[in-house]
Each structure stands twice: as C-alpha cells, then as structure tokens.
Design a protein around this motif. Structure first.
Motif, PDB file in Angstrom:
ATOM      1  N   UNK A 135      40.294   6.794  10.993  1.00 53.08           N
ATOM      2  CA  UNK A 135      38.966   6.183  10.298  1.00 53.08           C
ATOM      3  C   UNK A 135      38.965   4.664  10.976  1.00 53.08           C
ATOM      4  N   UNK A 136      40.200   4.197  11.137  1.00 59.93           N
ATOM      5  CA  UNK A 136      39.652   2.436  11.626  1.00 59.93           C
ATOM      6  C   UNK A 136      38.880   2.383  12.902  1.00 59.93           C
ATOM      7  N   UNK A 137      39.407   3.505  14.091  1.00 56.68           N
ATOM      8  CA  UNK A 137      38.744   3.222  15.476  1.00 56.68           C
ATOM      9  C   UNK A 137      37.671   3.417  15.727  1.00 56.68           C
ATOM     10  N   UNK A 138      37.136   4.539  14.629  1.00 59.14           N
ATOM     11  CA  UNK A 138      35.199   4.628  13.620  1.00 59.14           C
ATOM     12  C   UNK A 138      34.993   2.780  13.273  1.00 59.14           C
ATOM     13  N   UNK A 139      35.655   2.683  12.917  1.00 59.14           N
ATOM     14  CA  UNK A 139      34.704   2.125  11.727  1.00 59.14           C
ATOM     15  C   UNK A 139      35.013   0.860  12.496  1.00 59.14           C
ATOM     16  N   UNK A 140      35.931   0.650  14.250  1.00 62.03           N
ATOM     17  CA  UNK A 140      35.992  -0.121  14.754  1.00 62.03           C
ATOM     18  C   UNK A 140      34.150   0.413  16.045  1.00 62.03           C
ATOM     19  N   UNK A 141      34.098   0.627  16.050  1.00 58.63           N
ATOM     20  CA  UNK A 141      33.598   1.289  17.149  1.00 58.63           C
ATOM     21  C   UNK A 141      33.754   2.277  18.002  1.00 58.63           C
ATOM     22  N   UNK A 142      34.807   2.029  18.324  1.00 55.60           N
ATOM     23  CA  UNK A 142      35.442   2.922  19.613  1.00 55.60           C
ATOM     24  C   UNK A 142      35.524   4.215  19.283  1.00 55.60           C
TER      25      UNK A 142
END
Ligand SMILES: Cc1cc2nc3c(=O)[nH]c(=O)nc-3n(C[C@H](O)[C@H](O)[C@H](O)COP(=O)(O)OP(=O)(O)OC[C@H]3O[C@@H](n4cnc5c(N)ncnc54)[C@H](O)[C@@H]3O)c2cc1C
Length: 375
Positions: free
Chosen positions: A101-108
């Motif tokens: 989830x975090x890499x998706x929210x970070x735009x990665x």
C-alpha cells in the motif's frame, strides 16, 4: 450538515485545475481517446507533483472532480493508480501495508482490483476463479474481465473462491482476497480494445494459470472476501460519483461557453430560451448531485458510512453525467458532435456501469430502506 470545503480542499481544486490546464490539452486528450493510449507521461508527472494527497480524502474527492471536468479519460487515468488500496487500509496487515500500500500511495507502484468475471459482474458472489491451498501457498486458476490498470499495475487484489459455498443461497461465503504480483509465473494479461468511453484508461483481461501465491498474500481472513469487496465498493462509489460530477460540470462548462459564443438572438441580444432553460436544468442537477455526493462523503470520512446515501450519490451523479452530456449535445447539435463534448458523452455512460450498475444501486437503496423500516 456543513458542506463547506476546508481551505486545504479548496487549494487542491486550484492545484488540480492548473495541472489539468497545463497537461490535459485537447490534442493529448483526443489522441489518447482515439488511440486508446494510457497517458503514461502525464500520470508520471502527476505522481511526481503529488496531485493526489491520500492523507486527505476530501482532497482526493475534489481533485477527481476537477480533473475529470477537464477530461474524463485523462482525469480517471491519473486518479485510479491506487484503485483498491482501501482494502489494504481496512483489512491488510502491517507488512502488507508496508510492502504494497505505501509504495502505491507514494506514487512508486500501481494497483489494480480484479473482481469482475464473465459470469460475475453485478453478481459478485458468482465468480469462478479458484484459490486452492497447497502447503504454504495458494494456487490461483481462472480469469477476470474489464480490469482497470490491467497492463500497468504492479500488483492486483484478486477475489477468488477458497471453499465451496455451503448452499446456493450462501454463495457469498468462501471467497477470499489475495494480492498477486503481476510478475508471477502463470499470470497473463490481454488488453481490451474498443471501449465506448474512458478510452485513455487501461482495461484488460487477467488470466491466472496455476499462479502460486504465498500464504502471506491472503488479505484479512479466508472466507471474508465478499464482505471486504462490498465494504470497498461503499467507499469507491463515492469517488465514482465525483467522476460523474466532473463530467456533468464539464458538459455544463461547454454548453455555457457555446451559448456565449453562438446562442444570442440577433434581435434582442438575449440568450435563446432553450439554452437558458437547459443551462438552469443542468446546473441544478449538478448542484443536487454534488450535495448528495458530499453528504455521502461526509458520512464516510467521519467513519460512519451510509450505504443508502452512497448508492444514491453514485446512481444520481452517474445519471446526471449521462443526462447533462446528452442535453448539452442536443443543444449544441453539430458543434457538440464534433468537439470534445462527444467524448464526454461516451465517457459518461461508463459510470452507469462500473462499480455497481445503476440498477444495482437502485436495488441496494430499496433493500436497505426496507430493511431499516423493518428493524
Ligand atoms: C471501463 C471499465 C472498467 C472496469 N474496471 C474494473 C476493475 O478495475 N475491476 C473490476 O473488478 N471490474 C471492473 N469493471 C467491471 C464492472 O464493475 C462491471 O462491468 C459491472 O460490475 C457490471 O457487471 P457486468 O458488466 O458483468 O454486467 P451484468 O452484471 O451482467 O449486468 C448486465 C445488466 O443487467 C442488469 N442487472 C444485473 N443484475 C441485476 C439485478 N439483480 N436486477 C436488475 N438488473 C440487473 C445490470 O444493471 C446491467 O444493466 C470495469 C468495467 C468497465 C466498463
């Protein structure tokens, strides 16, 4: 209920407006639609510039509305990269949130959600994709249709059957959600061509041929997948309502602009009466759809979701998008058929279908209301 937007949300609107003005040129929008081309470069810029701030759902909502108002295909492409992420947020464990989830929210990274199958669209519980446990893994077999981000997602949340339904009436039991890496052996994707609208968005068929998924990729509890997906739809439908608002408002913008240029009667200089009536009608519906959508959002963002109001907002905003583009098209006639309004007209119809067709939303509203009355 107070629908006054916060200063932060108002700033998000200004930022989205500026971003769309700069990057959603008519040339790019028209080409992306004609060639069914996902706007990779624009999406990358939007991620770099953090156009979507996932820490504030109101900002996400108004950003969707504003970007789609300029162009639905590009606006949705830019705002759909975290599609399904609320499932991680609500039901995922810490390590899944950290890893996916975090890499998706970070735009990665980009996420997709695979629910729909040829026999399991509105009737989600009828899906046939299977996940069978094998030691420390599950083996997935089956396929999904019409999956957004199909060719570009790094991971997919996939609904699959892990145990047979206890009875035909209880087929929503025994379904589970898994996160599947798009690089998994046995996983394949076919792009779908020829959609009516939102042709810039990437839509594909997913195929699972003995795809091995580690046990730790089970999201939440085994057998609770149907409930997780329904909970997610009660969130995502509000964002679809925002897409509807954007399209309807975009149609209104174009009709007003057209009226100012071509709509005056030579004798009096006044706007033709049919244009005056149509502008008032569309503007009123847009405002009603906005009030309903913001009301549904207010409930949800205070963690007290109201599924009846959510379904009303999705149904009404999608209907308003279809109504507004059709009405503007009728009044602008040839001009409407040959400008970007034609694209808006086709895009609007998609909102009637995805994440719960209009009929399904109506059934939810009535069934929930009757249940409440009986309680
Ligand atoms: C561009 C696009 C992108 C999409 N992206 C995704 C995605 O990322 N992930 C995903 O999982 N899915 C996605 N979908 C699928 C979408 O959610 C489904 O198309 C939708 O749920 C409807 O299912 P269906 O197409 O199978 O239609 P059906 O369920 O077969 O419905 C056909 C018609 O029957 C009506 N109907 C169905 N049941 C009833 C009932 N009980 N009573 C009355 N009428 C009924 C419907 O309203 C509709 O008019 C996407 C679809 C599109 C078009």
């Amino acid at each position: 209920m107070d629908f006054e937007l916060s200063d932060e949300a108002k700033e998000a609107i200004v930022k989205a407006k500026e971003f769309a003005r700069k990057h959603f040129t008519e040339e790019v929008a028209e080409r992306s639609d004609r060639e069914e081309q996902f706007p990779t470069d624009i999406v990358a810029i939007s991620k770099r510039e953090k156009i979507l701030d996932f820490s504030n759902p109101w900002k996400v909502l108004v950003t969707i509305e504003e970007l789609v108002r300029r162009d639905p295909g590009l606006g949705i492409s830019v705002t759909i990269s975290a599609f399904g992420s609320e499932i991680f947020m609500l039901f995922g464990n810490d390590s899944q949130k950290e890893k996916y989830m975090n890499p998706v929210f970070a735009g990665q990274k980009t996420l997709g959600l695979g629910v729909t199958e040829p026999g399991g669209g509105s009737d989600v519980a009828n899906i046939k994709t299977e996940a069978k446990q094998d030691g420390d893994s599950y083996i997935l077999n089956g396929g999904k249709m019409f999956i957004s981000n199909g060719q570009i997602a790094d991971y997919f949340l996939v609904l699959a059957r892990t145990s047979p339904p206890p009875s035909p009436e209880k087929k929503h039991r025994g379904l589970s959600v898994f996160v599947v890496d798009a690089k998994s052996p046995g996983f394949a994707v076919n792009k779908l061509h020829g959609k009516l609208g939102v042709r810039a968005t990437n839509t594909a068929e997913l195929i699972f041929n003995n795809v091995r998924v580690p046990k730790e990729n089970l999201v939440g509890e085994e057998g609770k997948g149907f409930y997780y997906i329904m909970t997610f739809f009660n969130i995502s439908r509000i964002y679809v309502a925002a897409q509807g608002l954007g399209i309807a408002h975009g149609a209104l913008d174009r009709l007003v602009e057209y009226s100012k240029k071509y709509g005056e009667m030579s004798e009096t200089g006044e706007l033709k009466e049919n244009l005056q009536l149509a502008i008032a009608e569309i503007a009123t519906r847009v405002e009603a759809a906005r009030n309903l959508t913001y009301k549904a959002a207010s409930y949800l963002f205070k963690f007290t979701p109201n599924p009846v109001v959510t379904s009303m907002s999705k149904y009404y905003a999608a209907d308003t998008a279809v109504f507004s583009t059709r009405r503007a098209m009728e009044l602008m006639s040839l001009h409407g058929l040959t400008t970007d309004l034609e694209r808006f007209f086709r895009d609007a119809k998609i909102l009637d279908i995805w994440e719960g067709t209009t009929e399904v939303e109506k059934l939810i509203i009535t069934r929930m209301m009757l249940k409440e009355e009986g309680a």
